[in-house]
Design a protein around this motif. Structure first.
Motif, PDB file in Angstrom:
ATOM      1  N   LYS A  48       6.972 -12.380  -8.615  1.00 34.71           N
ATOM      2  CA  LYS A  48       7.790 -13.525  -8.261  1.00 34.71           C
ATOM      3  C   LYS A  48       6.924 -14.560  -7.565  1.00 34.71           C
ATOM      4  O   LYS A  48       6.044 -14.223  -6.759  1.00 34.71           O
ATOM      5  CB  LYS A  48       8.963 -13.114  -7.369  1.00 34.71           C
ATOM      6  CG  LYS A  48      10.184 -12.691  -8.173  1.00 34.71           C
ATOM      7  CD  LYS A  48      10.605 -13.803  -9.091  1.00 34.71           C
ATOM      8  CE  LYS A  48      11.845 -13.449  -9.891  1.00 34.71           C
ATOM      9  NZ  LYS A  48      12.234 -14.543 -10.788  1.00 34.71           N
ATOM     10  N   ASP A  87       9.390 -19.733  -9.378  1.00 31.24           N
ATOM     11  CA  ASP A  87      10.727 -19.255  -9.032  1.00 31.24           C
ATOM     12  C   ASP A  87      11.305 -20.047  -7.860  1.00 31.24           C
ATOM     13  O   ASP A  87      12.498 -20.335  -7.830  1.00 31.24           O
ATOM     14  CB  ASP A  87      10.675 -17.766  -8.678  1.00 31.24           C
ATOM     15  CG  ASP A  87      10.299 -16.922  -9.875  1.00 31.24           C
ATOM     16  OD1 ASP A  87      11.009 -16.984 -10.899  1.00 31.24           O
ATOM     17  OD2 ASP A  87       9.282 -16.209  -9.799  1.00 31.24           O
ATOM     18  N   ALA A 141      13.822 -10.800  -8.172  1.00 32.26           N
ATOM     19  CA  ALA A 141      12.539 -10.202  -8.552  1.00 32.26           C
ATOM     20  C   ALA A 141      12.728  -9.018  -9.485  1.00 32.26           C
ATOM     21  O   ALA A 141      13.502  -8.114  -9.200  1.00 32.26           O
ATOM     22  CB  ALA A 141      11.803  -9.739  -7.291  1.00 32.26           C
TER      23      ALA A 141
END
Length: 616
Positions: free
Chosen positions: A188, A242, A608
């Motif tokens: 992530k 992200d 994640a």
């Protein structure tokens, strides 16, 4: 004795956290300060599952590293695997506070043929064209390739159910995000832009930058400034990560319009704030370092004329040489008005204003060094005379019958009288002190010098405002001051940083950490943060100049007024203000600000993928 804040912070996420930045072990600008100062808090809270990745391009960094040979932790094993594959990889502890573990990857060790393949894939997979004649971009691309390889290997060393969180700073480190996402890796990503590439160029060249911000077409503007590759990398990283973060609301507006994404979170910058058990400790440091600045000022000015050092205040500004962006233009304009105001009032106060920045120069002016040397000679001569007079006075006081103080001149030998007269005579001059301490490479086009000449701030004897333009950063080896930068800051009375473009602004924060009042602007991230979070900031020595919705002249007048009011304070009031600045500095201690990073990491890890779990 110093003390640290003991603020409670939400538990750090239980993830393998990797922070990637071009300025890990590689000092270039403000991000280096962010990375280095935040390291102790990151190491403490991550509890062993944290390392940094940076480029191995600064060979001198070896002195700051302790190599971790045969390390069996996941980072060490990953680094060892890459070394076996023939890559130049260094795994070590960075010998700074906190001793973070670092992985340094050498981008210059990638052969041209391999680099060309990476460039081709960058174009094929992500639509990013790369010029052939940009060494920095080549290094960035090679570094990104190596960093991606590191994450490829690192995922193989994870325990079942363990997360990897990768935090990338700026376009120079963020490029691996694109392939991490494309390959659907269990990593992530958080991307932090500290200042948009395009924003910095536009602010310098667009008089109405903030008003026009919503209307700029980023691709056209990037092409105009010749930064198409850099801007596109930054844009793609911001779009793909992200979580997108930045350091201030000021830069968040840039991201919204230039990167077409509003950051999810603001991560304000901090420092390791040194607190003192006794208030008089930092007051004593101010007095000590001020004496060193006194010595420089005497050497620089007193050979031409003198003024009362007890009624002299030291102002300064510092930072990257960006005449408009850093507010040098506004500062000089306001200093000119302050000079005229004090002159009109026949004030007995003197202001010495230091401009500390980095410019190309040939050398320190010989006359500047000569004057300093002469000052030292005068000092040693006076000590010798004092010792001679002291001995003779002591003898006379014990042998004389009367109690009157004898004529001390009679105790000085003719040799010392002659040497005294000759030394002082050879030192004194009718010339005004130079504005610049160094001989610049291009003095005729230097914007600071030109502005000082235009405003006639040329160190005339009747000018209450004196100027010292020091075109080199200050450190302990500096022959003019003999002080580290933070010691120089502590010795000054006021820092002045009314920036026009400043995504965060460490210089006023460094003042705060040194218990020195400062002036910033509402267009700096730091100033914006103060306005939003510290309502009575003026009382704490944190002054904010309005620039966002004001004309240049209005802001200049406001800056003049703030400086003038500061001069009106008594010595006791200035001392109390330093107390207030020191008292509130803990707000910006990383122990208090690390919570924002925890929030960003929690947000990223909320989606994640876990190793062994299929991608959705």
């Amino acid at each position: 004795m110093s003390k640290r804040s003991t603020a409670q912070t939400k538990a750090f996420p239980a993830a393998c956290t990797v922070e990637v930045a071009w300025e890990v072990c590689n000092q270039v600008g403000g991000i280096y300060t962010v990375i280095r100062s935040k390291a102790p808090a990151m190491v403490e809270h991550a509890k062993g599952q944290f390392c940094m990745i940076g480029p191995y391009i600064n060979r001198n960094i070896q002195a700051e590293l302790e190599v971790l040979e045969d390390s069996q932790d996941m980072f060490g094993q990953t680094a060892a695997t890459l070394r076996k594959r023939g890559y130049d990889v260094h795994y070590a502890q960075w010998l700074i506070t906190g001793k973070p573990r670092v992985v340094l990857l050498n981008p210059n060790a990638i052969e041209d043929q391999a680099l060309n393949v990476v460039k081709y894939l960058l174009w094929k997979n992500h639509g990013i064209n790369v010029p052939d004649n940009n060494p920095l971009v080549n290094q960035v691309i090679a570094f990104a390739y190596l960093t991606k390889l590191f994450f490829d290997e690192l995922t193989k060393h994870l325990d079942e159910g363990q997360h990897i969180l990768a935090h990338f700073h700026e376009w120079m480190a963020g490029l691996p995000i694109l392939d991490l996402k494309r390959d659907q890796m269990p990593v992530k990503t958080v991307f932090t832009t500290h200042a948009t590439q395009l924003g910095r160029h536009l602010a310098i060249n667009s008089p109405m930058f903030y008003a026009h911000l919503p209307f700029f077409k980023w691709e056209e503007e990037a092409k105009k400034f010749g930064i198409e590759t850099e801007a596109k990398i930054e844009f793609k990283c911001a779009q793909t990560a992200d979580v997108l973060t930045t350091v201030s609301e000021v830069t968040a507006r840039e991201c919204k319009h230039l990167l077409k994404r509003k950051p999810e979170l603001i991560l304000p910058n901090g420092l390791n704030i040194e607190r003192f058990e006794a208030l008089h400790d930092f007051q004593n440091l101010h007095i000590q370092y001020k004496e060193s600045i006194h010595k420089f000022v005497m050497g620089h000015f007193f050979q031409s004329y003198s003024f009362d050092l007890e009624k002299t205040l030291y102002f300064f500004t510092s930072g990257r040489y960006e005449f408009k962006n850093k507010g040098f233009d506004l500062t000089i304009d306001a200093l000119s008005k302050l000079n005229q105001k004090l002159k009109k009032e026949k004030s007995d106060i003197t202001v010495v204003m230091f401009f500390v920045t980095k410019r190309d120069f040939h050398n320190i002016r010989p006359e500047t060094l000569q004057s300093k040397a002469m000052m030292q000679e005068i000092f040693e001569m006076c000590n010798a005379i004092t010792q001679q007079v002291g001995r003779k006075l002591f003898f006379a006081s014990t042998t004389r019958q009367d109690t009157h103080l004898p004529d001390l001149n009679n105790f000085v030998d003719e040799y010392w009288k002659l040497r005294f007269r000759r030394t002082i005579q050879s030192w004194k001059t009718n010339k005004n002190p130079h504005v610049a301490t160094h001989k610049l490479v291009a003095e005729e086009t230097d914007e600071v010098l030109l502005a000082l000449q235009e405003k006639n701030l040329m160190n005339y004897p009747d000018d209450p405002v004196k100027i010292v333009y020091h075109p080199d950063f200050i450190n302990a080896s500096n022959p003019l001051f003999g002080l580290d930068y933070n010691q120089f800051v502590r010795g000054c009375h006021l820092g002045i940083f009314p920036s026009y473009y400043e995504p965060w602004g460490y210089t006023p924060l460094e003042c705060m950490a040194s218990a020195v009042p400062s002036i910033t602007s509402d267009l700096s991230g730091f100033g914006d943060y103060i306005l939003r979070n510290i309502p009575e900031h003026d009382e704490y020595g944190l002054h904010v100049i309005e620039r966002g919705k004001r004309t240049f002249d209005w802001s200049s007048n406001q800056l003049t007024d703030v400086m003038y009011k500061f001069l009106e304070q008594s010595r006791r009031e200035r001392s109390m203000q330093r107390n207030n600045v020191e008292k509130h500095s803990a707000i910006f201690d990383w122990e208090n600000l690390i919570k924002h990073y925890v929030e960003a990491y929690d947000l990223a890890l909320g989606r994640a993928p876990i190793k062994g779990t299929p991608q959705v």
